[in-house]
Design a protein around this motif. Structure first.
Motif, mmCIF file in Angstrom:
data_model
loop_
_atom_site.group_PDB
_atom_site.id
_atom_site.type_symbol
_atom_site.label_atom_id
_atom_site.label_comp_id
_atom_site.label_asym_id
_atom_site.label_seq_id
_atom_site.Cartn_x
_atom_site.Cartn_y
_atom_site.Cartn_z
ATOM 1 N N TYR A 1 -6.446 4.960 -6.275
ATOM 2 C CA TYR A 1 -5.917 3.604 -6.222
ATOM 3 C C TYR A 1 -6.219 2.794 -7.485
ATOM 4 C CZ TYR A 1 -4.990 -1.034 -4.135
ATOM 5 O OH TYR A 1 -4.520 -2.293 -3.857
ATOM 6 N N PRO B 1 0.801 -1.227 0.000
ATOM 7 C CA PRO B 1 0.000 0.000 0.000
ATOM 8 C C PRO B 1 0.834 1.278 0.000
ATOM 9 C CG PRO B 1 -0.929 -1.600 1.517
ATOM 10 C CD PRO B 1 0.421 -2.136 1.102
ATOM 11 N N TYR B 2 1.928 1.317 0.782
ATOM 12 C CA TYR B 2 2.667 2.582 0.816
ATOM 13 C C TYR B 2 3.474 2.800 -0.457
ATOM 14 C CZ TYR B 2 7.376 0.909 2.442
ATOM 15 O OH TYR B 2 8.616 0.336 2.565
ATOM 16 N N GLY C 1 -0.670 5.413 -7.067
ATOM 17 C CA GLY C 1 -1.782 4.472 -7.036
ATOM 18 C C GLY C 1 -1.789 3.512 -8.209
ATOM 19 N N GLY D 1 0.988 4.131 -2.823
ATOM 20 C CA GLY D 1 0.747 5.531 -2.504
ATOM 21 C C GLY D 1 1.850 6.432 -3.010
ATOM 22 N N ILE E 1 -6.474 0.512 3.219
ATOM 23 C CA ILE E 1 -5.596 1.558 3.745
ATOM 24 C C ILE E 1 -5.720 2.884 2.997
ATOM 25 C CG2 ILE E 1 -3.151 2.180 4.032
ATOM 26 C CD1 ILE E 1 -2.648 -0.810 4.660
ATOM 27 N N ILE E 2 -5.665 2.857 1.670
ATOM 28 C CA ILE E 2 -5.597 4.113 0.908
ATOM 29 C C ILE E 2 -6.884 4.940 1.028
ATOM 30 C CG2 ILE E 2 -5.358 5.084 -1.415
ATOM 31 C CD1 ILE E 2 -3.226 2.974 -1.949
ATOM 32 N N ALA F 1 -5.627 -5.027 0.772
ATOM 33 C CA ALA F 1 -4.938 -4.203 1.775
ATOM 34 C C ALA F 1 -4.899 -2.750 1.323
ATOM 35 C CB ALA F 1 -3.527 -4.729 2.007
ATOM 36 N N GLY F 2 -4.646 -2.548 0.028
ATOM 37 C CA GLY F 2 -4.664 -1.194 -0.514
ATOM 38 C C GLY F 2 -6.040 -0.561 -0.420
ATOM 39 N N PRO G 1 -1.022 8.580 2.104
ATOM 40 C CA PRO G 1 -0.817 7.135 2.009
ATOM 41 C C PRO G 1 0.573 6.725 1.555
ATOM 42 C CG PRO G 1 -2.022 7.904 0.100
ATOM 43 C CD PRO G 1 -1.864 9.092 1.015
#
Length: 469
Positions: free
Chosen positions: A203, A30-31, A38, A34, A275-276, A271-272, A286
């Motif tokens: 994303y 995810p990071y 995305g 980010g 989180i995002i 997970a993305g 993010p």
């Protein structure tokens, strides 16, 4: 003695996916997404996963199933007489130990944050700066880190000591099912937050403009996707080969590898989605980097309705993801000594508890007592050194080794390799001139580029940016 095997095919898929599904999926993916705009990162990542990650995964599984062993005896049983491919086993298993030396510490962080979310009502009550400071306070406490690290090691090896079916398969199946259930609930919560739609667009919808605004080049984003597609499957150090040794020849390996890869990718993408959009909903960045989970998301939970409950569920999910990898790699380590020296499973697990605790101490102390040791300059620590050895050196180097061994006529040989992976029902890999050339020449060359880029990005970043950016 007859070799252990999985009770069901679902057991293999969930356990092998559990090995791949770890903090790389639910923390790093995810990071990085980010940081690189995305979808501008996500789409090439999916393409490289098919072209790059799947072939090496098939090679590891084939060595395990064909050699009826993990790296302990797999190469010995498959190599041609007079060759010495088997000597790589020692470097490969050493890499598994180094991986556990820092992964057990980070797993302990997840356990601690879950414990604090559940038991401490004031944990999320404070300013963003105070919440961020809480992460630093955890790292500065050596006794706390060693305690939770030890819990992770004892729990992981304790499960492995129970056996393949009764321990590893039974526990991991239940844990993975819970992980997927928690993930779906958290994803539903994330996408229904006010303002989450902007995060979903970021994303899921590609935009070169966003990539430009992020300060990253197109080439840099593509190369990051290329690298993560390799790292996300935990391939290259033999962690997957052991699971190949436990499966029967009823199903083809392209089918098995595709199932593992699909589940691994689903978890990363979900997970993305968790989180995002959550970060966008509460005005958080993010793409902050490794602090995303412990600082950024903790601030998100502090602002979210029922945030303590969501935070507890999230860190339980993170703990399951980390523990599934611990159990899988510990199974590889324990079975190595079982296959190589005939050591009983429980004895091998017991001795490795002591060994892994001792090996993990430098990482746990690297944030406090040994903080003066900065191997890559100011701000770096023992964890950075160990992670660089595994992620930037042994994963690509080992992946290249598996690819060459399976394709070289001086190794196992392509005819034997393709026969093994296509044995059984299901998806078959077409064996034609291009496929043979790809496995023999193109795939190792791509891995070599990845290895060189990893070293250049660490030791010659400006030159690396000019070449790969």
């Amino acid at each position: 003695m007859e070799r252990e095997s999985f009770k069901s095919r679902l057991g293999f898929v969930l356990i092998a996916a559990g090995c791949a599904i770890g903090l790389g999926n639910v923390w790093r993916f995810p990071y990085i997404a980010g940081q690189y705009g995305g979808a501008a990162f996500v789409l090439p990542y999916l393409g490289f996963l098919i072209l790059f990650g799947l072939p090496v995964l098939m090679a590891e599984l084939a060595v395990g199933r064909g050699g009826r062993s993990g790296v302990a005896m797999g190469f010995d049983n498959l190599e041609k007489p007079g060759t010495h491919w088997h000597k790589a086993k020692y470097l490969l298993i050493f890499s598994n130990y180094v991986l556990m030396a820092f992964y057990s510490v980070v797993t302990g962080w997840m356990f601690y944050y879950f414990y604090k979310m559940v038991t401490d009502q004031s944990f999320l009550k404070g300013t963003p700066e105070q919440i961020a400071a809480g992460f630093g306070e955890m790292l500065s406490n050596p006794a706390l880190l060693i305690f939770w690290m030890t819990i992770a090691i004892v729990l992981g090896l304790g499960v492995v000591s129970l056996g393949l079916q009764k321990g590893v398969e039974s526990v991991t199946k239940k844990m993975m099912i819970c992980l997927l259930g928690i993930m779906i609930l958290l994803a539903i919560r994330a996408v229904t937050l006010p303002g989450a739609d902007e995060g979903l667009r970021f994303y899921l919808l590609p935009s070169l403009e966003r990539l430009t605004q992020s300060g990253k080049g197109v080439g840099e984003a593509i190369f990051a996707a290329f690298a993560h597609a390799f790292f996300t499957l935990s391939i290259g150090i033999g962690s997957m080969a052991i699971f190949g040794s436990y499966i029967k020849k009823d199903h083809s390996l392209p089918k098995e590898a595709a199932s593992v890869c699909a589940l691994d990718t689903f978890v990363a993408l979900m997970a993305g989605i968790i989180i995002i959009p959550s970060c966008f909903a509460f005005g958080q960045e993010p793409g902050q980097g490794p602090g995303l989970i412990f600082v950024t998301l903790s601030n998100v939970f502090a602002q979210m309705p029922a945030g303590r409950f969501c935070g507890s569920a999230f860190f339980l999910f993170m703990s399951f993801a980390a523990l599934s990898t611990l159990i899988a790699v510990f199974e590889n380590i324990v079975s190595f000594w079982m296959d190589l020296k005939g050591v009983p499973r429980k004895k091998s697990a017991a001795w490795n508890i002591l060994v892994v605790i001792l090996l993990s101490l430098p990482c746990a102390l690297g944030f406090n007592v040994l903080s003066g040791f900065e191997p890559f300059g100011p701000g770096s620590c023992v964890l950075d050194l160990e992670d660089f050895f595994v992620s930037n050196t042994m994963l690509p180097l080992g992946g290249m080794f598996f690819a060459v061994f399976c394709s070289s006529r001086y190794g196992w040989g392509q005819e034997n390799f393709f026969k093994e992976i296509n044995t059984g029902r299901g998806l078959k890999l077409p064996v034609n001139g291009f496929i043979k050339v790809y496995f023999k020449w193109i795939l190792p060359a791509l891995i070599a580029v990845l290895l060189v880029q990893g070293y250049m990005s660490k030791f010659a970043p400006e030159l690396c940016a000019r070449i790969f950016g």
